[in-house]
Design an enzyme around this catalytic site. Structure first.
Site, short mmCIF file in Angstrom:
data_model
loop_
_atom_site.label_atom_id
_atom_site.label_comp_id
_atom_site.label_asym_id
_atom_site.label_seq_id
_atom_site.Cartn_x
_atom_site.Cartn_y
_atom_site.Cartn_z
N ASP A 10 0.87 -1.16 0.00
CA ASP A 10 0.00 0.00 0.00
C ASP A 10 0.92 1.23 0.00
O ASP A 10 2.11 1.12 0.34
CB ASP A 10 -0.87 -0.04 1.26
CG ASP A 10 -1.67 1.23 1.43
OD1 ASP A 10 -2.33 1.64 0.46
OD2 ASP A 10 -1.63 1.81 2.54
N ASP A 12 -0.07 5.13 0.87
CA ASP A 12 -0.27 6.10 1.95
C ASP A 12 -0.27 5.40 3.31
O ASP A 12 -1.10 4.53 3.57
CB ASP A 12 -1.62 6.82 1.77
CG ASP A 12 -1.70 7.57 0.45
OD1 ASP A 12 -0.87 8.46 0.23
OD2 ASP A 12 -2.61 7.27 -0.35
C1 BG6 Z 1 -5.65 5.83 0.06
C2 BG6 Z 1 -5.64 6.63 1.35
O1 BG6 Z 1 -4.37 5.32 -0.18
O2 BG6 Z 1 -6.04 6.63 -1.04
C3 BG6 Z 1 -6.96 7.34 1.54
O3 BG6 Z 1 -5.41 5.74 2.41
C4 BG6 Z 1 -7.29 8.17 0.32
O4 BG6 Z 1 -6.86 8.15 2.69
C5 BG6 Z 1 -7.31 7.26 -0.91
O5 BG6 Z 1 -8.55 8.79 0.46
C6 BG6 Z 1 -7.62 8.00 -2.20
O6 BG6 Z 1 -6.56 8.87 -2.46
P1 BG6 Z 1 -6.55 9.99 -3.56
O7 BG6 Z 1 -5.12 10.46 -3.57
O8 BG6 Z 1 -6.95 9.35 -4.86
O9 BG6 Z 1 -7.52 11.04 -3.16
MG MG Z 2 -2.70 3.14 3.57
#
Ligand code: BG6
Ligand code: MG
Length: 214
Positions: A10, A12
């Site tokens: 993963d 984030d």
């Molecule tokens: C995930 C995060 O990796 O991506 C979430 O854990 C986030 O918090 C989601 O909302 C979507 O991310 P993005 O960058 O497409 O808005």
């Molecule tokens: Mg994550």
């Protein structure tokens, strides 16, 4: 246990500390709607797609908005989030990430990213680690987001490995659920709230001993 051939990460909260930036951006959005939003509510959003995150915030506040407002909140959340990570660099990698990527590469383990984020490629480039990964499956490439296992199943398929031969590294409940549903070993990292749901758990990746598993 099958021989481990691949790692799917993963993004984030596992490779980089951007989970906090998502939290601050969603909190601002929730507050603009008059909805209380703390770290506790944010747990429900970790790993969840942008659209599903906003749906969850609205459900928390029992609030309904029209489609145009929904779309504009998604845009402003993402603009605020991107602004907050504009100075992201390799120094924002979480502890142990670079060492683990290098050691895994040295041992011939295939590496991939499985993220719900539509900003994943942009972030991986800023972190200067994109070249480590043979495949990146992100929020642009899945029909069913986490906790559905599609993102990780697509990653394993692209790497030509069976899920039983692959570890998934996750910091979110939705991601651990996705990994387990796909038949992967679910490695929890950096979030005590998921320690019992994960198959194995580490406070950070410096604790993960590759020689034990691969
Ligand atoms: C995930 C995060 O990796 O991506 C979430 O854990 C986030 O918090 C989601 O909302 C979507 O991310 P993005 O960058 O497409 O808005
Ligand atoms: Mg994550």
């Amino acid at each position: 246990m099958a021989k481990i051939k691949a790692f799917l990460f993963d993004l984030d909260g596992v490779l980089v500390s951007t989970e906090h930036n998502h939290f601050i951006a969603w909190q601002r959005c929730a507050h603009s709607l008059g909805i209380a939003f703390t770290e506790k509510e944010n747990e429900l959003l970790k790993g969840v797609s942008r659209v599903d995150s906003l749906r969850k915030i609205l459900a928390l506040g029992s609030k309904e908005i029209d489609q145009a407002t929904f779309e504009s909140l998604l845009v402003s959340k993402n603009e605020f989030y991107l602004e907050s990570i504009q100075n992201l660099s390799q120094s924002n990698l979480l502890p142990g990430v670079l060492d683990l990527l290098n050691e895994a590469k040295r041992r011939g383990i295939l590496l991939g990213v499985g993220s719900s984020s539509k900003n994943a490629l942009f972030i991986l480039e800023k972190l200067q680690i994109l070249s480590y990964f043979s495949v990146v499956i992100d929020g642009n490439g899945v029909t069913d987001p986490k906790p559905h296992p599609e993102v990780f199943l697509n990653g394993a398929e692209a790497l030509k490995v069976d899920p039983s031969e692959c570890f998934v590294f996750e910091d979110a409940a939705s991601g651990i659920a996705a990994a387990k549903a796909g038949g992967f070993m679910a490695v929890g990292v950096g979030n005590p709230n998921i320690s019992s749901a994960a198959d194995i758990y580490f406070n950070d990746l410096t604790e993960f001993r590759l020689d034990i598993y691969a």
